[in-house]
Motif scaffolding. Structure first.
Motif, short mmCIF file in Angstrom:
data_model
loop_
_atom_site.label_atom_id
_atom_site.label_comp_id
_atom_site.label_asym_id
_atom_site.label_seq_id
_atom_site.Cartn_x
_atom_site.Cartn_y
_atom_site.Cartn_z
N GLY A 26 0.82 -1.20 0.00
CA GLY A 26 0.00 0.00 0.00
C GLY A 26 0.86 1.25 0.00
N GLY A 27 0.21 2.35 -0.04
CA GLY A 27 0.89 3.63 0.01
C GLY A 27 0.14 4.58 0.92
N LEU A 28 0.49 5.82 0.88
CA LEU A 28 -0.15 6.81 1.73
C LEU A 28 -1.66 6.83 1.52
N GLU A 29 -2.09 6.55 0.28
CA GLU A 29 -3.53 6.55 -0.01
C GLU A 29 -4.27 5.41 0.68
N ASP A 30 -3.55 4.41 1.19
CA ASP A 30 -4.16 3.27 1.88
C ASP A 30 -4.11 3.40 3.40
N MET A 31 -3.57 4.50 3.87
CA MET A 31 -3.39 4.68 5.30
C MET A 31 -4.72 4.69 6.07
N ASN A 32 -5.79 5.23 5.46
CA ASN A 32 -7.09 5.23 6.13
C ASN A 32 -7.58 3.81 6.37
N ARG A 33 -7.38 2.95 5.38
CA ARG A 33 -7.77 1.55 5.51
C ARG A 33 -6.99 0.86 6.63
N PHE A 34 -5.68 1.10 6.66
CA PHE A 34 -4.85 0.56 7.73
C PHE A 34 -5.33 1.07 9.09
N HIS A 35 -5.60 2.36 9.16
CA HIS A 35 -5.94 2.96 10.46
C HIS A 35 -7.29 2.47 10.97
N ALA A 36 -8.22 2.19 10.09
CA ALA A 36 -9.52 1.64 10.51
C ALA A 36 -9.31 0.30 11.21
N LEU A 37 -8.47 -0.55 10.65
CA LEU A 37 -8.17 -1.84 11.26
C LEU A 37 -7.41 -1.65 12.57
N TYR A 38 -6.47 -0.74 12.57
CA TYR A 38 -5.69 -0.43 13.78
C TYR A 38 -6.60 0.04 14.92
N ARG A 39 -7.53 0.94 14.61
CA ARG A 39 -8.48 1.42 15.63
C ARG A 39 -9.32 0.26 16.18
N HIS A 40 -9.78 -0.60 15.28
CA HIS A 40 -10.57 -1.76 15.70
C HIS A 40 -9.74 -2.64 16.65
N THR A 41 -8.48 -2.86 16.31
CA THR A 41 -7.60 -3.67 17.15
C THR A 41 -7.37 -2.99 18.50
N ALA A 42 -7.16 -1.68 18.50
CA ALA A 42 -6.95 -0.94 19.75
C ALA A 42 -8.18 -1.05 20.65
#
Length: 86
Positions: A26-42
């Motif tokens: 991924g790239g910077l444009e995929d960061m929102n997708r990563f962060h959604a999963l990260y928030r769910h994990t947190a």
């Protein structure tokens, strides 16, 4: 190398190798997708996550200092379903 990981981590890694795991760069444009999963994990693991801006700034700063030094990998098991449909 695997001996350094806990038995749970080793078992999960072996399980992942048996199943259909799709990994994409991924790239910077995929960061929102990563962060959604990260928030769910947190939330699930009850820790305070960092804001999206933290990860974007780190990605940009590391790649500005040494181009290509920070890569975002996104993995999905079977069909990608994250973030979940709203």
């Amino acid at each position: 190398m695997r001996a350094k990981y806990s038995s749970t981590t080793r078992n999960e890694a072996r399980k992942a190798l048996r199943g259909p795991l799709e990994v994409e760069v991924g790239g910077l444009e995929d960061m929102n997708r990563f962060h959604a999963l990260y928030r769910h994990t947190a939330d699930r693991n009850e820790f305070t996550g960092r804001p999206l801006s933290y990860f974007k700034n780190m990605y940009l700063a590391l790649n500005r200092a040494v181009p290509g030094s920070c890569t975002l990998y996104l993995a999905s098991h079977e069909a990608p379903t994250w973030p979940p449909p709203s």
